[in-house]
Motif scaffolding. Structure first.
Motif, mmCIF file in Angstrom:
data_model
loop_
_atom_site.group_PDB
_atom_site.id
_atom_site.type_symbol
_atom_site.label_atom_id
_atom_site.label_comp_id
_atom_site.label_asym_id
_atom_site.label_seq_id
_atom_site.Cartn_x
_atom_site.Cartn_y
_atom_site.Cartn_z
ATOM 1 N N ARG A 118 -4.335 -4.461 -41.935
ATOM 2 C CA ARG A 118 -5.155 -5.165 -40.940
ATOM 3 C C ARG A 118 -4.276 -5.968 -39.987
ATOM 4 N NH1 ARG A 118 -7.639 -10.125 -41.567
ATOM 5 N NH2 ARG A 118 -7.316 -10.039 -43.840
ATOM 6 N N TYR A 119 -3.255 -6.617 -40.510
ATOM 7 C CA TYR A 119 -2.343 -7.382 -39.670
ATOM 8 C C TYR A 119 -1.534 -6.462 -38.752
ATOM 9 C CZ TYR A 119 -3.180 -11.748 -42.273
ATOM 10 O OH TYR A 119 -3.743 -12.873 -42.832
ATOM 11 N N ARG B 129 -2.659 -3.935 -37.259
ATOM 12 C CA ARG B 129 -3.509 -3.670 -36.096
ATOM 13 C C ARG B 129 -3.453 -4.837 -35.117
ATOM 14 N NH1 ARG B 129 -6.632 -1.231 -40.221
ATOM 15 N NH2 ARG B 129 -7.938 -3.086 -40.530
ATOM 16 N N THR C 38 -4.533 -5.975 -46.385
ATOM 17 C CA THR C 38 -4.317 -7.079 -45.442
ATOM 18 C C THR C 38 -3.145 -6.785 -44.526
ATOM 19 O OG1 THR C 38 -5.223 -8.693 -47.014
ATOM 20 C CG2 THR C 38 -3.854 -9.549 -45.228
#
Length: 274
Positions: A76-77, A79, A73
């Motif tokens: 992903r954050y 990005r 996560t």
């Protein structure tokens, strides 16, 4: 983002200032939860303080602050935030097959006069309720910010719009960027080629290629964004406009021998023309 009751700016003007298409008004963006926004803001501060941190160490810092979050996560954050650790690393992703990647032109090259080399990058800008993205074009010789723009998405429109504003001021010899999709798309590439500008892109695994712009983001966030804590896009735009005027025309830079970017940019350019 758009205030239809604003008496100062029409809806069309507001869309233009935010680099938004009017059709986007009909799209209802899913709001970011308060928890996710808090984590994004915390990650932004962690990375600004420690740009060598990758997903693992950012996660450890978040855990210390009481946020329960997994490493995937965090990745992903990262990005969403447009960040990655500043250290040499192997190639981990392939460019879009329809996008041309240009070579890195700045190996053993130092900016030696105004408009010799411009650098550009995108960064996450937090607000009280939501966030925006900021792009800037900086003259590496003088540290003068030639243009900047805000957007609530990572589409390339605002990047190209800021580039067109910058090119209305001057034409650089080289513009350097990363290999993000905003900089490899046809709109950005053709805008530069039509002006005869040479295109340089950071090689993957090169950690210091755009360090001047990274330093700019750190300065903007510590001296303005984190202090002001803007509540709306309009307030953010007005505040950044004031800040960049101050940055360009009043702020002394140690790297310039305590000169002001505007003085170095304009005075040196005038001497070269004389």
């Amino acid at each position: 983002m758009i205030d239809p009751l604003d008496s100062e700016y029409s809806i069309l003007s507001q869309c233009d200032m935010l680099s938004l298409n009017r059709s986007s008004l009909y799209y209802k963006k899913r709001p970011v939860s308060a928890k996710k926004l808090a984590i994004l803001n915390a990650m932004d501060e962690i990375y600004t303080e420690n740009p060598v941190y990758g997903a693992r160490r950012i996660r450890e810092e978040l855990l210390r602050q009481g946020y329960k979050i997994s490493r995937p996560t965090v990745a992903r954050y990262m990005r969403i935030l447009c960040i990655e650790a500043i250290y040499p690393k192997p190639k981990t992703s392939a460019p879009h097959p329809e996008h041309k990647i240009y070579p890195y032109l700045l190996r053993n090259v130092t900016a030696s006069y105004p408009n010799h080399i411009w650098g550009t990058d995108i960064t996450y800008i937090r607000m009280q309720r939501g966030f925006m993205y900021l792009v800037a074009y900086m003259d590496w010789y003088s540290r003068y910010v030639v243009s900047w723009e805000l957007s609530d998405t990572l589409e390339d429109d605002f990047v190209v719009y800021a580039l067109e504003k910058a090119l209305a001021t001057a034409t650089p010899h080289i513009v350097n960027s990363d290999q993000g999709s905003q900089y490899t798309g046809n709109n950005y590439i053709n805008t530069l080629l039509n002006k005869g500008v040479r295109i340089s892109m950071d090689g993957r695994g090169r950690c210091m290629d755009n360090i001047f712009t990274e330093r700019l983001w750190r300065t903007v966030k510590y001296e303005d964004i984190y202090i002001k804590d803007y509540d709306t896009p309009k307030a953010l735009r007005r505040g950044l406009n004031e800040y960049f005027i101050k940055y360009n025309t009043k702020r002394l830079h140690q790297s310039l021998g305590y000169q002001i970017p505007f003085e170095v940019y304009c005075n040196t350019a005038n001497q070269l023309e004389a």
